[in-house]
Design an enzyme around this catalytic site. Sequence first.
Site, short mmCIF file in Angstrom:
data_model
loop_
_atom_site.label_atom_id
_atom_site.label_comp_id
_atom_site.label_asym_id
_atom_site.label_seq_id
_atom_site.Cartn_x
_atom_site.Cartn_y
_atom_site.Cartn_z
N GLU A 22 -4.33 -5.98 -2.46
CA GLU A 22 -4.24 -4.97 -1.39
C GLU A 22 -5.39 -3.96 -1.55
OE1 GLU A 22 -2.12 -4.81 1.12
OE2 GLU A 22 -2.29 -2.77 1.86
N GLU A 48 -1.73 -16.96 9.81
CA GLU A 48 -2.39 -15.71 9.41
C GLU A 48 -2.56 -15.75 7.91
OE1 GLU A 48 -0.12 -12.12 10.04
OE2 GLU A 48 -1.18 -11.22 8.34
N ARG A 74 -1.55 -17.74 1.05
CA ARG A 74 -2.08 -18.09 2.36
C ARG A 74 -3.49 -18.64 2.26
NH1 ARG A 74 0.89 -15.33 6.51
NH2 ARG A 74 3.06 -15.46 5.87
N ARG A 134 9.66 -10.55 0.44
CA ARG A 134 10.18 -10.42 1.80
C ARG A 134 11.24 -11.47 2.03
NH1 ARG A 134 4.86 -8.91 5.53
NH2 ARG A 134 4.18 -7.24 4.11
N GLU A 155 12.17 -13.74 4.09
CA GLU A 155 11.54 -14.38 5.25
C GLU A 155 12.56 -15.20 6.05
OE1 GLU A 155 8.86 -14.21 6.82
OE2 GLU A 155 7.48 -13.18 5.47
N CYS A 167 -6.40 -0.50 5.45
CA CYS A 167 -5.99 -1.37 4.34
C CYS A 167 -6.18 -2.83 4.72
CB CYS A 167 -4.54 -1.11 3.92
SG CYS A 167 -3.28 -1.70 5.05
N ARG A 209 4.72 -19.84 3.64
CA ARG A 209 5.67 -18.79 3.99
C ARG A 209 6.70 -18.72 2.86
NH1 ARG A 209 8.24 -16.28 8.69
NH2 ARG A 209 6.80 -17.29 10.13
N ASP A 230 -6.00 -9.71 12.60
CA ASP A 230 -5.42 -10.82 11.83
C ASP A 230 -6.48 -11.90 11.66
OD1 ASP A 230 -1.85 -11.08 12.75
OD2 ASP A 230 -2.97 -9.78 11.36
N CYS A 247 0.81 -1.24 0.00
CA CYS A 247 0.00 0.00 0.00
C CYS A 247 0.84 1.28 0.00
CB CYS A 247 -0.98 0.02 1.17
SG CYS A 247 -0.21 -0.24 2.76
N ASN A 262 -5.32 -9.86 6.63
CA ASN A 262 -5.64 -8.98 7.75
C ASN A 262 -6.46 -7.79 7.27
OD1 ASN A 262 -3.87 -7.27 6.49
ND2 ASN A 262 -2.18 -7.69 7.91
N1 LIG Z 1 5.97 -14.24 3.45
C1 LIG Z 1 4.69 -14.25 3.07
N2 LIG Z 1 4.24 -15.26 2.30
C2 LIG Z 1 2.95 -15.29 1.88
N3 LIG Z 1 2.03 -14.34 2.18
C3 LIG Z 1 2.45 -13.31 2.95
C4 LIG Z 1 3.78 -13.21 3.43
N4 LIG Z 1 3.88 -12.07 4.18
C5 LIG Z 1 2.66 -11.49 4.17
N5 LIG Z 1 1.80 -12.23 3.43
C6 LIG Z 1 0.38 -11.95 3.17
O1 LIG Z 1 0.15 -10.54 3.20
C7 LIG Z 1 -0.81 -10.24 4.20
C8 LIG Z 1 -0.55 -8.87 4.75
O2 LIG Z 1 0.81 -8.75 5.15
S1 LIG Z 1 1.07 -7.90 6.44
O3 LIG Z 1 2.45 -7.65 6.54
O4 LIG Z 1 0.45 -8.59 7.53
N6 LIG Z 1 0.23 -6.54 6.23
C9 LIG Z 1 0.57 -5.59 5.34
O5 LIG Z 1 1.63 -5.58 4.74
C10 LIG Z 1 -0.52 -4.57 5.04
N7 LIG Z 1 -0.02 -3.55 4.17
C11 LIG Z 1 -1.73 -5.27 4.42
O6 LIG Z 1 -1.31 -5.96 3.26
C12 LIG Z 1 -0.66 -11.36 5.21
O7 LIG Z 1 -1.84 -11.49 5.99
C13 LIG Z 1 -0.45 -12.56 4.30
O8 LIG Z 1 -1.71 -12.98 3.76
ZN LIG Z 2 -1.51 -2.08 3.52
#
Ligand SMILES: Nc1ncnc2c1ncn2[C@@H]1O[C@H](COS(=O)(=O)NC(=O)[C@@H](N)CO)[C@@H](O)[C@H]1O
Ligand SMILES: [Zn+2]
Length: 500
Positions: free
Chosen positions: A353, A430, A466, A334, A336, A459, A345, A414, A304, A433
């Site tokens: 988004e 999770e 997931r 990311r 991770e 947002c 993950r 979440d 976002c 969210n």
């Molecule tokens: N490493 C990952 N692998 C797969 N899905 C992911 C990963 N990281 C985040 N997400 C997805 O992105 C969603 C939102 O990520 S978050 O960090 O929690 N929140 C944000 O970044 C906010 N900007 C909403 O997107 C998570 O709930 C998950 O569905």
């Molecule tokens: Zn966001």
Amino acid sequence: MEFYLKASLKTSADPVVGKEDIEKIMAEAEKTILAKGAPAGEGAKIKSWSLSDKSIDVELMSGRYVRVHDAVMRLKKALAEALGKTHKIGIRGLDAEVFTISVPAEHDLKNKKIPYVKSVDFNDGNLLLTLDVGEAEMRNQVPDRILTLVEDKMEQGDYGAKAEHWNLLWESEDRDFHYSEDPTEDMLKQGWLKRGAGRGQWIHGPVTTRLFRVFEQIVVDEILAPLGYDEMIFPKMVMWDIWKHSGHAKGIYPEMYYVCPPKTRDPEYWEDVMDYYKVTHEVPVEMLKDKIGDPIGGMCYAQCPPSWGFFQGETIANDSLPILIFDRSGTSHRYESGGIHGIERVDEFHRIELVWLGTKEQVVETTKLLQDRYMHIFNDLLDLKWRKAWVTPWFMAQEGIAGVAADEVTGTTDYEAPLPYRGAEGEWLEFQNVSINGEKYPNGFNVKSQSGEKLWSGCSGVGLERWTAVFLAQHGLDPEKWPPEVKKRFGKMPKQVKFL
Ligand SMILES: Nc1ncnc2c1ncn2[C@@H]1O[C@H](COS(=O)(=O)NC(=O)[C@@H](N)CO)[C@@H](O)[C@H]1O
Ligand SMILES: [Zn+2]
């Protein structure tokens, strides 16, 4: 790893009248209520119990299954029923006098300031955590989250505690799961997807791609179209300036993928690199380091923040509010935590988004409408076992700040679901969210309203990996067994590439 709890169940009168019933329950408990959900012999154990004139005192021990705080709730329920019915004695409350978790560990914790942890003592390969928890914390899985936090630290190295804040908001009714495999293993076997060349990267074949698009279409049909969200395209290479305004520049470094430009487009400047490769068939990474410019930012992380460049420094006409937009134009990246993970993950993922902005009332109302639509999707279309929890706002966690936001409205919900293959006590995942981000982004990007009223935003990130991980973990890979609304949208199974 061992849990120990010395608890006192406060009774409304001297429990000695119910001694026989209590003895019976204590004698059978380890074989019945304290064994339920655990592999044979791995349930909770009663180390001792005794009566005072106003309580039943008990010492419990457990391993990973039927943890002492779950065990004591089960005991409390059984004792309350027995004492209530025959002796009209109620159990008023439950005091945890001593609660410890001992975890094998190579080293002590650097940061010992963890919520609800009174002390951390490290000796001969063990961390002894002494907790200070009440009944509410034990019901809200705080001990489990402390254990997860400490185990994560062990796994990822103890780089400063982002103490998780977590409060259960709502949980769907239980469901029987007919499938309990790891869906990623199953999908690999069936050739639905393959690991990509990169860390945490996957190549999705026709089947999982179809499933992603089915979920995306459900979000369009059930939320975005009816509630009037407009699609936009947010940049996917994010400059430092954006992350300075969004706050990510405070803490994103350990987990982002960096982007660097070449120092020049002049081919002569790169001739030595190309010649080196042509001769050695190796990429001269060392040589590259001097020829690329400084990182200008990184790959999309939160999705976002770059959208705010569209509104930055503007004053928005009242009749343009609330603004409801969404983006699904590209991947997020990311770095991770280590270890091999399934699709739940990954380092490169696909997310829808949603972003909304307006007055505080408009944002709160929009969020409520959205939460209702998700409730319908997960209960009636995807048919999931799931729950919602109020947690540390995502933007604080991403800045490495713990705790909760200033007011009780701002924060992140979440959405989590159990993965049957992780077992009854396994950590829930999770899968998306919904957040009310308060004034943070309009302030951060200097966005004003015509009326002069403070602008708020929210947002919601819908992670398609997931959703897929949760859906398949609970429903399996056979479309015949999927909820009708998903099966109908999925249609005929795409033909599979046959590898010999
Ligand atoms: N490493 C990952 N692998 C797969 N899905 C992911 C990963 N990281 C985040 N997400 C997805 O992105 C969603 C939102 O990520 S978050 O960090 O929690 N929140 C944000 O970044 C906010 N900007 C909403 O997107 C998570 O709930 C998950 O569905
Ligand atoms: Zn966001």
